[in-house]
Scaffold this motif. Sequence first.
Motif, PDB file in Angstrom:
ATOM      1  N   LYS A 136      34.375   2.104  16.360  1.00 27.67           N
ATOM      2  CA  LYS A 136      32.859   1.884  15.515  1.00 27.67           C
ATOM      3  C   LYS A 136      32.923   0.841  14.760  1.00 27.67           C
ATOM      4  CE  LYS A 136      29.786   5.148  12.857  1.00 27.67           C
ATOM      5  NZ  LYS A 136      29.742   4.397  11.569  1.00 27.67           N
ATOM      6  N   ASP A 137      34.357   0.558  13.945  1.00 31.64           N
ATOM      7  CA  ASP A 137      34.205  -0.457  12.992  1.00 31.64           C
ATOM      8  C   ASP A 137      34.104  -1.972  13.639  1.00 31.64           C
ATOM      9  OD1 ASP A 137      34.699   1.028  10.856  1.00 31.64           O
ATOM     10  OD2 ASP A 137      36.623   0.958  10.649  1.00 31.64           O
ATOM     11  N   ALA A 138      34.541  -2.024  14.843  1.00 34.86           N
ATOM     12  CA  ALA A 138      34.519  -3.088  15.664  1.00 34.86           C
ATOM     13  C   ALA A 138      33.220  -3.609  16.186  1.00 34.86           C
ATOM     14  CB  ALA A 138      35.654  -3.204  16.801  1.00 34.86           C
ATOM     15  N   PHE A 139      32.480  -2.571  16.533  1.00 38.30           N
ATOM     16  CA  PHE A 139      31.107  -2.391  17.343  1.00 38.30           C
ATOM     17  C   PHE A 139      29.897  -1.926  16.492  1.00 38.30           C
ATOM     18  CE2 PHE A 139      34.628  -2.642  20.182  1.00 38.30           C
ATOM     19  CZ  PHE A 139      34.112  -3.862  21.084  1.00 38.30           C
ATOM     20  N   PRO A 140      29.911  -2.162  15.268  1.00 35.17           N
ATOM     21  CA  PRO A 140      28.775  -1.440  14.425  1.00 35.17           C
ATOM     22  C   PRO A 140      27.243  -1.641  15.039  1.00 35.17           C
ATOM     23  CG  PRO A 140      29.474  -3.611  13.415  1.00 35.17           C
ATOM     24  CD  PRO A 140      30.301  -3.426  14.395  1.00 35.17           C
ATOM     25  N   ALA A 141      26.775  -2.614  15.603  1.00 31.83           N
ATOM     26  CA  ALA A 141      25.587  -2.892  16.101  1.00 31.83           C
ATOM     27  C   ALA A 141      25.243  -1.690  17.228  1.00 31.83           C
ATOM     28  CB  ALA A 141      25.279  -4.190  16.428  1.00 31.83           C
ATOM     29  N   VAL A 142      26.367  -1.787  18.170  1.00 32.27           N
ATOM     30  CA  VAL A 142      26.416  -0.832  19.332  1.00 32.27           C
ATOM     31  C   VAL A 142      26.202   0.493  18.976  1.00 32.27           C
ATOM     32  CG1 VAL A 142      27.519   0.154  21.204  1.00 32.27           C
ATOM     33  CG2 VAL A 142      27.673  -2.247  20.895  1.00 32.27           C
ATOM     34  N   ALA A 143      26.934   0.875  17.893  1.00 33.99           N
ATOM     35  CA  ALA A 143      26.896   2.314  17.315  1.00 33.99           C
ATOM     36  C   ALA A 143      25.835   2.770  16.772  1.00 33.99           C
ATOM     37  CB  ALA A 143      27.967   2.403  16.153  1.00 33.99           C
ATOM     38  N   ARG A 144      25.003   1.594  16.065  1.00 31.22           N
ATOM     39  CA  ARG A 144      23.706   1.763  15.483  1.00 31.22           C
ATOM     40  C   ARG A 144      22.734   2.044  16.528  1.00 31.22           C
ATOM     41  NH1 ARG A 144      20.560  -2.036  11.073  1.00 31.22           N
ATOM     42  NH2 ARG A 144      18.664  -0.695  10.555  1.00 31.22           N
ATOM     43  N   GLY A 179      23.654   5.673  18.149  1.00 31.46           N
ATOM     44  CA  GLY A 179      23.526   6.593  17.227  1.00 31.46           C
ATOM     45  C   GLY A 179      25.045   6.995  17.109  1.00 31.46           C
ATOM     46  N   GLU A 180      25.294   7.396  15.821  1.00 28.60           N
ATOM     47  CA  GLU A 180      26.616   7.718  15.506  1.00 28.60           C
ATOM     48  C   GLU A 180      27.173   8.999  16.452  1.00 28.60           C
ATOM     49  OE1 GLU A 180      29.613   8.790  11.861  1.00 28.60           O
ATOM     50  OE2 GLU A 180      27.614   8.344  11.622  1.00 28.60           O
ATOM     51  N   GLU A 181      26.393   9.822  16.567  1.00 27.32           N
ATOM     52  CA  GLU A 181      27.020  10.920  17.392  1.00 27.32           C
ATOM     53  C   GLU A 181      27.092  10.755  18.716  1.00 27.32           C
ATOM     54  OE1 GLU A 181      25.849  15.789  18.587  1.00 27.32           O
ATOM     55  OE2 GLU A 181      24.643  14.510  17.283  1.00 27.32           O
ATOM     56  N   PHE A 182      26.434   9.914  19.633  1.00 25.16           N
ATOM     57  CA  PHE A 182      26.540   9.454  20.806  1.00 25.16           C
ATOM     58  C   PHE A 182      27.580   8.497  20.684  1.00 25.16           C
ATOM     59  CE2 PHE A 182      25.806   6.817  24.616  1.00 25.16           C
ATOM     60  CZ  PHE A 182      25.536   7.775  25.418  1.00 25.16           C
ATOM     61  N   PHE A 183      27.829   7.746  19.905  1.00 25.33           N
ATOM     62  CA  PHE A 183      28.815   6.518  19.981  1.00 25.33           C
ATOM     63  C   PHE A 183      30.235   7.427  19.750  1.00 25.33           C
ATOM     64  CE2 PHE A 183      31.737   3.636  18.350  1.00 25.33           C
ATOM     65  CZ  PHE A 183      31.636   2.374  19.216  1.00 25.33           C
TER      66      PHE A 183
END
Length: 267
Positions: free
Chosen positions: A54-62, A65-69
Motif C-alpha cells: 500500500k505504501d508503494a502503490f498509493p494511487a492504486v490503493a486510492r 479503495g483501501e478495503e479492496f486493496f
Amino acid sequence: MPSLGERQHAFACALLDPERSVPEGLVGPDGRPSRKRFNVYRNNVVVGLTATLKDAFPAVARIVGEEFFLAMGRIYVAIEPPSSPIMLDYGKGFPTFLQSFEPVTSLPYLSDVARIERAWVEAYHSADIAPLEAAAFAKISAMDFPELRVTLHPSWRIVRSAFPALTIWQMNIGDAMPREVDMEAGGEDAFVLRSGTNVEIRSLPPGGADFIEALAEGFTMMEAMKRAMTDERGFDLSSCLSGLMTAHAFIAFDIATAQHSQPRQAS
C-alpha cells in the motif's frame, strides 16, 4: 526426520496459507503447538507485507479503495511472497499481477498506474550521480551534434501506456481530486527521473519514448531522431531535447566520430 531446509519450506508455506496447520515441530514457550499463537504471527506478517504494498502503490490503493486493496494485497502476498529481505524489492511483480487479476479487469489502466508507481520507487532508490548542466553542451558544434551520444542518468524509466495512465496517476496522489477522464483520448508515455532528491514524472511528447530509448541504447542523436520520427504523430526534436536537459537527464556525452574520444562527465 525432515531436514532444516524442508522445515523452513514448510514454515514459509504455512505462514502465507491460513488453511495450513501449524508446521510440525513448531511449539510455544510451553513446549506445545499453538495454532492461535501461530495465526497471530501469520496475520502480522501478511498485514506487514500488504502495508508495504500500500505504501508503494498509493494511487492504486486510492483507485480501488483501501478495503479492496488490502484483500487484493493478501492474495498477492500468498502468490508472490518476498524473495529478499530487502523490502525495496517487494512488489516488483505487482503491476503484472494486476494485469491478470480478474476482479480489476474493468480497470484496464490499473496495471500501468502501478508500473508508474513502481518506476517512481526504483528511480528514487537509484544511484546518486550528478547530472550535466545544459551549459555543458554549449560548445558542441552544429556539425558534431548529429554524432553526439549521451549517457542517461541511472534513475530514468519510461512507462508506456495505451491509456491515460499518467493523468489517472496524477489525480490520485496527494491532495489531487479525481475527475472524469476520456479513456478514448489515447495513451500516454511517462518519463520518470530523479533530480536531486525529487522524483519527477513527465508526459512525453510523440516519439519521445522512442528517442530516449534509442539514446539509452547508445545510438547517436541522428540515429535516435530517425527512430523517433517513425511515430506517425510527428516528433519535435527541439522540444524533446529541451525537456530532457531541463530535467537534467544526462550525466555524460561524447562525439561518436571523434578519435579516442573520452566521455564528458558531470562535474
